[in-house]
Write a protein that holds these residues in place. Structure first.
Motif, PDB file in Angstrom:
ATOM      1  N   VAL A  30      -1.394 -13.311  -3.292  1.00 40.90           N
ATOM      2  CA  VAL A  30      -2.241 -13.526  -1.948  1.00 40.90           C
ATOM      3  C   VAL A  30      -2.821 -13.735  -2.996  1.00 40.90           C
ATOM      4  N   THR A  31      -3.894 -12.454  -3.495  1.00 44.65           N
ATOM      5  CA  THR A  31      -5.378 -12.387  -4.063  1.00 44.65           C
ATOM      6  C   THR A  31      -4.866 -12.036  -6.126  1.00 44.65           C
ATOM      7  N   LEU A  32      -5.541 -11.817  -6.752  1.00 44.57           N
ATOM      8  CA  LEU A  32      -5.496 -11.558  -7.342  1.00 44.57           C
ATOM      9  C   LEU A  32      -4.957  -9.576  -7.514  1.00 44.57           C
ATOM     10  N   GLY A  33      -4.784  -9.380  -8.326  1.00 45.17           N
ATOM     11  CA  GLY A  33      -4.601  -7.957  -7.990  1.00 45.17           C
ATOM     12  C   GLY A  33      -3.614  -7.160  -6.577  1.00 45.17           C
ATOM     13  N   SER A  34      -2.367  -8.653  -5.766  1.00 43.71           N
ATOM     14  CA  SER A  34      -2.265  -7.837  -4.876  1.00 43.71           C
ATOM     15  C   SER A  34      -1.024  -7.021  -5.132  1.00 43.71           C
ATOM     16  N   LEU A  35      -0.853  -5.487  -4.216  1.00 36.59           N
ATOM     17  CA  LEU A  35      -0.097  -4.850  -4.595  1.00 36.59           C
ATOM     18  C   LEU A  35       0.981  -4.408  -3.502  1.00 36.59           C
ATOM     19  N   ILE A  36       2.103  -3.419  -3.832  1.00 34.71           N
ATOM     20  CA  ILE A  36       3.314  -3.218  -3.049  1.00 34.71           C
ATOM     21  C   ILE A  36       2.271  -1.789  -2.928  1.00 34.71           C
ATOM     22  N   VAL A  37       2.575  -0.656  -1.797  1.00 35.41           N
ATOM     23  CA  VAL A  37       2.373   1.037  -1.988  1.00 35.41           C
ATOM     24  C   VAL A  37       3.122   0.845  -0.992  1.00 35.41           C
ATOM     25  N   ALA A  38       4.577   1.345  -1.879  1.00 31.09           N
ATOM     26  CA  ALA A  38       5.775   2.406  -0.761  1.00 31.09           C
ATOM     27  C   ALA A  38       6.370   3.512  -0.617  1.00 31.09           C
ATOM     28  N   ALA A  39       6.380   4.271  -0.124  1.00 29.44           N
ATOM     29  CA  ALA A  39       6.864   5.371   0.048  1.00 29.44           C
ATOM     30  C   ALA A  39       8.224   5.210  -0.353  1.00 29.44           C
ATOM     31  N   LYS A  40       8.567   6.497  -1.482  1.00 33.12           N
ATOM     32  CA  LYS A  40       9.420   6.705  -2.132  1.00 33.12           C
ATOM     33  C   LYS A  40      10.737   7.005  -0.550  1.00 33.12           C
ATOM     34  N   SER A  41      11.261   6.598   0.356  1.00 37.60           N
ATOM     35  CA  SER A  41      11.944   7.581   1.249  1.00 37.60           C
ATOM     36  C   SER A  41      12.874   6.542   1.617  1.00 37.60           C
ATOM     37  N   ASP A  42      13.726   7.025   2.566  1.00 37.94           N
ATOM     38  CA  ASP A  42      14.524   6.207   3.346  1.00 37.94           C
ATOM     39  C   ASP A  42      13.939   5.467   5.121  1.00 37.94           C
ATOM     40  N   ALA A  43      12.984   6.497   5.373  1.00 41.73           N
ATOM     41  CA  ALA A  43      12.124   5.932   6.497  1.00 41.73           C
ATOM     42  C   ALA A  43      11.484   4.328   6.632  1.00 41.73           C
ATOM     43  N   GLN A  44      12.082   4.594   8.564  1.00 36.01           N
ATOM     44  CA  GLN A  44      12.275   2.748   8.684  1.00 36.01           C
ATOM     45  C   GLN A  44      10.862   3.140   9.992  1.00 36.01           C
ATOM     46  N   ASP A  45       9.607   4.329   9.804  1.00 36.02           N
ATOM     47  CA  ASP A  45       9.073   4.698  10.663  1.00 36.02           C
ATOM     48  C   ASP A  45       7.346   5.650  10.208  1.00 36.02           C
ATOM     49  N   PHE A  46       6.495   4.937  10.071  1.00 38.50           N
ATOM     50  CA  PHE A  46       5.867   5.777   9.217  1.00 38.50           C
ATOM     51  C   PHE A  46       5.749   7.237   9.466  1.00 38.50           C
ATOM     52  N   GLY A  47       5.717   7.701  11.311  1.00 36.41           N
ATOM     53  CA  GLY A  47       5.595   8.531  11.761  1.00 36.41           C
ATOM     54  C   GLY A  47       6.984   9.258  10.942  1.00 36.41           C
ATOM     55  N   ALA A  48       8.244   9.037  10.282  1.00 34.37           N
ATOM     56  CA  ALA A  48       8.900   9.903  10.167  1.00 34.37           C
ATOM     57  C   ALA A  48       8.826  10.070   8.717  1.00 34.37           C
ATOM     58  N   LEU A  49       7.558  10.220   7.655  1.00 33.26           N
ATOM     59  CA  LEU A  49       7.548  10.468   6.095  1.00 33.26           C
ATOM     60  C   LEU A  49       6.983  11.668   6.616  1.00 33.26           C
ATOM     61  N   SER A  50       7.485  12.037   5.625  1.00 35.23           N
ATOM     62  CA  SER A  50       6.404  14.066   5.302  1.00 35.23           C
ATOM     63  C   SER A  50       5.284  14.473   5.326  1.00 35.23           C
ATOM     64  N   ALA A  51       4.934  15.353   5.644  1.00 34.07           N
ATOM     65  CA  ALA A  51       3.451  15.949   5.464  1.00 34.07           C
ATOM     66  C   ALA A  51       2.866  15.944   4.276  1.00 34.07           C
ATOM     67  N   ASP A  52       4.258  15.968   2.491  1.00 27.45           N
ATOM     68  CA  ASP A  52       3.315  16.407   1.701  1.00 27.45           C
ATOM     69  C   ASP A  52       3.459  14.071   1.359  1.00 27.45           C
ATOM     70  N   HIS A  53       3.952  13.583   1.747  1.00 27.81           N
ATOM     71  CA  HIS A  53       3.748  12.130   1.694  1.00 27.81           C
ATOM     72  C   HIS A  53       2.216  11.383   2.503  1.00 27.81           C
ATOM     73  N   PHE A  54       2.024  12.049   3.697  1.00 30.56           N
ATOM     74  CA  PHE A  54       0.324  11.720   4.051  1.00 30.56           C
ATOM     75  C   PHE A  54      -0.156  12.657   3.449  1.00 30.56           C
ATOM     76  N   SER A  55      -0.602  13.420   2.835  1.00 27.57           N
ATOM     77  CA  SER A  55      -1.223  13.967   1.687  1.00 27.57           C
ATOM     78  C   SER A  55      -1.020  13.188   0.637  1.00 27.57           C
ATOM     79  N   GLU A  56       0.181  13.046   0.291  1.00 29.21           N
ATOM     80  CA  GLU A  56      -0.047  11.985  -1.429  1.00 29.21           C
ATOM     81  C   GLU A  56      -0.953  11.247  -1.243  1.00 29.21           C
ATOM     82  N   LEU A  57      -0.801  10.106  -0.176  1.00 32.04           N
ATOM     83  CA  LEU A  57      -1.891   8.951   0.950  1.00 32.04           C
ATOM     84  C   LEU A  57      -3.048   9.071   0.311  1.00 32.04           C
ATOM     85  N   LYS A  58      -3.564  10.161   0.231  1.00 32.23           N
ATOM     86  CA  LYS A  58      -5.009  10.211   0.360  1.00 32.23           C
ATOM     87  C   LYS A  58      -5.174   9.816  -1.411  1.00 32.23           C
ATOM     88  N   VAL A  59      -4.766  10.556  -2.464  1.00 34.40           N
ATOM     89  CA  VAL A  59      -4.817  10.173  -3.671  1.00 34.40           C
ATOM     90  C   VAL A  59      -3.922   9.021  -3.973  1.00 34.40           C
TER      91      VAL A  59
END
Length: 143
Positions: A30-59
């Protein structure tokens, strides 16, 4: 890998692999550097991710912001979580900037600046461009 990660061209589009997330090059820029940031999970709802997913998302967000600031000089980052066609948790990350950025002699204009990004206005990359841009973007991430 879930189907969403595969659909966005993994492994050819892989930029950086984390324990719970993957950063992928978006094959349609869409613009230069467009990315996908994807969870390594079968979750289809953001709230269904583990606490570890949310902690690592900060990094992940810090790494992505630093890499794109260095390589693209964006003015804003749009994190879009749409999940309508591709159901697994993922973001479309669109660097936003006024005007044009250039990579390998090709111009990437943010045509809708300062309004919302128009995803259908993307430049579809060839396999060679995907390889080259992925290598370029990897250079901005920590080892």
């Amino acid at each position: 890998m879930n189907d969403t990660i595969t659909k966005f061209g993994y492994p050819a589009t892989l930029i950086h692999d984390y324990d719970h997330w993957m950063v992928l090059l978006r094959p349609a820029q869409v613009t230069l550097g467009s990315l996908i940031v994807a969870a390594k999970s079968d979750a289809q709802d953001f709230g269904a991710l583990s606490a570890d997913h949310f902690s690592e998302l900060k990094v992940v967000t810090g790494d992505v912001s630093a890499a794109l600031a260095s390589l693209v000089s964006y003015q804003k980052l749009n994190w879009l979580m749409l999940m309508m066609v591709d159901p697994h948790v993922h973001f479309h990350l669109i660097p936003r900037y006024e005007g044009t950025r250039e990579w390998e002699g090709q111009a990437f204009e943010d045509k809708s600046w300062p309004g919302p990004p128009v995803l259908s206005d993307a430049i579809k990359l060839s396999d060679n461009q995907i390889s080259g841009m992925a290598t370029w973007l990897k250079s901005g991430f920590p080892d």
